[in-house]
Design a protein around this motif. Structure first.
Motif, short mmCIF file in Angstrom:
data_model
loop_
_atom_site.label_atom_id
_atom_site.label_comp_id
_atom_site.label_asym_id
_atom_site.label_seq_id
_atom_site.Cartn_x
_atom_site.Cartn_y
_atom_site.Cartn_z
N LEU A 137 20.77 1.95 48.93
CA LEU A 137 19.40 2.47 48.96
C LEU A 137 18.89 2.56 50.40
N GLY A 138 18.39 3.73 50.77
CA GLY A 138 17.76 3.92 52.06
C GLY A 138 16.25 3.91 51.93
N VAL A 139 15.56 3.49 52.99
CA VAL A 139 14.10 3.44 53.02
C VAL A 139 13.63 3.82 54.43
N ILE A 140 12.56 4.62 54.53
CA ILE A 140 12.05 4.95 55.84
C ILE A 140 11.36 3.73 56.46
N TYR A 141 11.26 3.75 57.79
CA TYR A 141 10.78 2.58 58.54
C TYR A 141 9.36 2.16 58.16
N THR A 142 8.50 3.12 57.81
CA THR A 142 7.10 2.78 57.55
C THR A 142 6.86 2.35 56.11
N ILE A 143 7.92 2.26 55.33
CA ILE A 143 7.81 1.76 53.95
C ILE A 143 8.58 0.47 53.78
N GLY A 144 9.76 0.38 54.39
CA GLY A 144 10.66 -0.74 54.18
C GLY A 144 10.05 -2.13 54.31
N PRO A 145 9.34 -2.45 55.41
CA PRO A 145 8.85 -3.82 55.59
C PRO A 145 7.87 -4.28 54.53
N TYR A 146 7.20 -3.34 53.87
CA TYR A 146 6.15 -3.69 52.92
C TYR A 146 6.60 -3.58 51.46
N LEU A 147 7.55 -2.69 51.19
CA LEU A 147 8.04 -2.51 49.83
C LEU A 147 9.27 -3.35 49.52
N LEU A 148 10.18 -3.48 50.47
CA LEU A 148 11.47 -4.10 50.18
C LEU A 148 11.38 -5.57 49.72
N PRO A 149 10.57 -6.42 50.36
CA PRO A 149 10.55 -7.82 49.89
C PRO A 149 10.23 -7.98 48.41
N PRO A 150 9.14 -7.37 47.89
CA PRO A 150 8.91 -7.51 46.45
C PRO A 150 9.90 -6.72 45.60
N LEU A 151 10.38 -5.58 46.11
CA LEU A 151 11.33 -4.77 45.33
C LEU A 151 12.64 -5.51 45.12
N VAL A 152 13.18 -6.09 46.19
CA VAL A 152 14.44 -6.81 46.07
C VAL A 152 14.30 -7.98 45.09
N LYS A 153 13.19 -8.70 45.18
CA LYS A 153 12.96 -9.83 44.26
C LYS A 153 12.91 -9.35 42.81
N ASN A 154 12.19 -8.26 42.57
CA ASN A 154 12.08 -7.73 41.20
C ASN A 154 13.43 -7.31 40.64
N LEU A 155 14.26 -6.69 41.49
CA LEU A 155 15.57 -6.24 41.02
C LEU A 155 16.52 -7.41 40.79
N ILE A 156 16.42 -8.45 41.61
CA ILE A 156 17.23 -9.64 41.38
C ILE A 156 16.88 -10.27 40.03
N HIS A 198 3.16 -4.21 42.82
CA HIS A 198 1.73 -4.50 43.07
C HIS A 198 1.39 -4.43 44.56
N LEU A 199 1.75 -3.31 45.18
CA LEU A 199 1.44 -3.12 46.58
C LEU A 199 -0.06 -2.95 46.76
N PRO A 200 -0.64 -3.54 47.82
CA PRO A 200 -2.10 -3.48 47.99
C PRO A 200 -2.60 -2.06 48.22
N GLY A 201 -3.59 -1.66 47.44
CA GLY A 201 -4.29 -0.41 47.67
C GLY A 201 -3.59 0.86 47.27
N VAL A 202 -2.43 0.77 46.61
CA VAL A 202 -1.71 1.99 46.24
C VAL A 202 -1.87 2.26 44.75
N ASP A 203 -1.72 3.53 44.37
CA ASP A 203 -1.79 3.95 42.97
C ASP A 203 -0.39 4.31 42.50
N MET A 204 0.14 3.50 41.58
CA MET A 204 1.46 3.78 41.05
C MET A 204 1.44 5.02 40.17
N VAL A 205 2.50 5.81 40.24
CA VAL A 205 2.65 6.99 39.38
C VAL A 205 3.39 6.57 38.14
N THR A 206 2.79 6.75 36.98
CA THR A 206 3.44 6.34 35.75
C THR A 206 4.62 7.23 35.46
N LEU A 207 5.60 6.69 34.74
CA LEU A 207 6.79 7.47 34.41
C LEU A 207 6.43 8.70 33.60
#
Length: 313
Positions: free
Chosen positions: A95-114, A300-309
């Motif tokens: 999985l690739g991630v752009i620099y301005t997303i990775g530091p904020y999304l990856l920590p909770p994402l990796v935990k959720n996938l584990i 649950h990223l702060p201030g963002v609106d998730m797009v439902t499936l």
């Protein structure tokens, strides 16, 4: 002609060096060179121009290498189809991630996938949008999380969330007590932006056209500074050098009493970006993509609106 020979010519085309390509393929350089020469003799063409420190691909060689990449990708797809019969979520996901997303999304994402799919570890890479798209096309990545708009890419795309932008300034700034700020206000300020190559820079300038005109050559360029990362710029703003625009997910607490910065929202409609996940249309592990989409939705990223499936279908 063998798959191994195709793998070798693709490696040389990417590395532009026989020795480096051999290292990437875990073989001795003479082995790789002999195999490529054998393929050239069989096809009756020259694939590479040899000479100097760098190897270049001939025009016909470039077409053959591109076809070899497709053949290798389809070969990998056959293996993935066989895996899916057992467990479509088994095995790593690149999985690739752009620099301005990775530091904020990856920590909770990796935990959720584990927690949810421990049998599918992530192999992560941060990079620029154009580089991630290139790696996707080459089959070096399975999927990438980026922000719209994307250049012409031919990938499958699934929306993940919408993220507003926010203005960051020192607590001593005269605007620190404001409830909202307009994009036009920023044209009179010293603005710190990411350097060229970062898509977030382009998104900010598109969302704030007054800033784009202000930072144009010959029109106040000396009052606009560029940084290499959002965190570098954040520290520069804290030192009083100027203001910046940040993605909302990068700010955990808007009212941090111990922080050095004040964060002020834009006047509605606030400029924002849509974050998506992209993958090759030939990629067969759709269940793995769906697992990532669900895991992002639980971040649950702060201030963002998730797009439902349902909305994204």
């Amino acid at each position: 002609m063998t798959l191994t020979e195709l793998k070798y010519i693709v490696a040389v085309a990417r590395a532009k060096h026989f020795g480096h390509a051999a290292e990437a393929c875990f073989v001795a350089q003479p082995t790789l060179s002999v195999a490529i020469k054998k393929l050239e003799d069989e096809l009756g063409v020259t694939l590479f121009e040899r000479g100097g420190s760098e190897v270049s691909v001939t025009p016909l060689g470039a077409q053959i290498v591109a076809q070899a990449e497709r053949v290798l990708e389809q070969t990998a797809a056959i293996k993935e189809l066989a895996k899916q019969n057992k467990d479509p979520l088994a095995g790593p996901l690149r999985l690739g991630v752009i620099y301005t997303i990775g530091p904020y999304l990856l920590p909770p994402l990796v935990k959720n996938l584990i927690d949810t799919v421990p049998q599918m570890p992530l192999v992560l890479q941060e990079n620029y949008t154009h580089k991630l798209l290139e790696l996707l096309r080459q089959g070096e990545l399975d999927a990438a999380i980026m922000a719209l708009p994307l250049p012409d890419h031919g990938m499958s795309v699934q929306p993940l969330y919408d993220e507003p932008f926010i203005v960051a300034m020192p607590k001593s700034h005269p605007w620190a007590g404001r409830k909202e700020i307009s994009a036009e206000d920023l044209k009179s300020e010293t603005m710190l932006l990411l350097g060229a190559g970062h898509c977030f820079r382009d998104q900010v300038l598109e969302a704030c056209p007054e800033m784009a005109r202000f930072s144009a050559p010959g029109n106040g360029m000396q009052r606009t500074f560029e940084g290499s990362s959002l965190e570098t710029i954040r520290h520069m703003v804290a030192s009083g050098i100027g203001l910046t625009v940040l993605p909302r997910a990068s700010v955990i607490d808007l009212q941090d009493p111990n922080g050095l910065l004040t964060y002020v929202p834009f006047l509605p409609p606030a400029p924002s970006r849509r974050v998506v996940i992209a993958w090759r249309k030939s990629f067969t592990r759709r269940a793995a993509i769906d697992a990532v989409v669900r895991a992002v939705g639980e971040c649950h990223l702060p201030g963002v609106d998730m797009v439902t499936l349902e909305a994204a279908a």
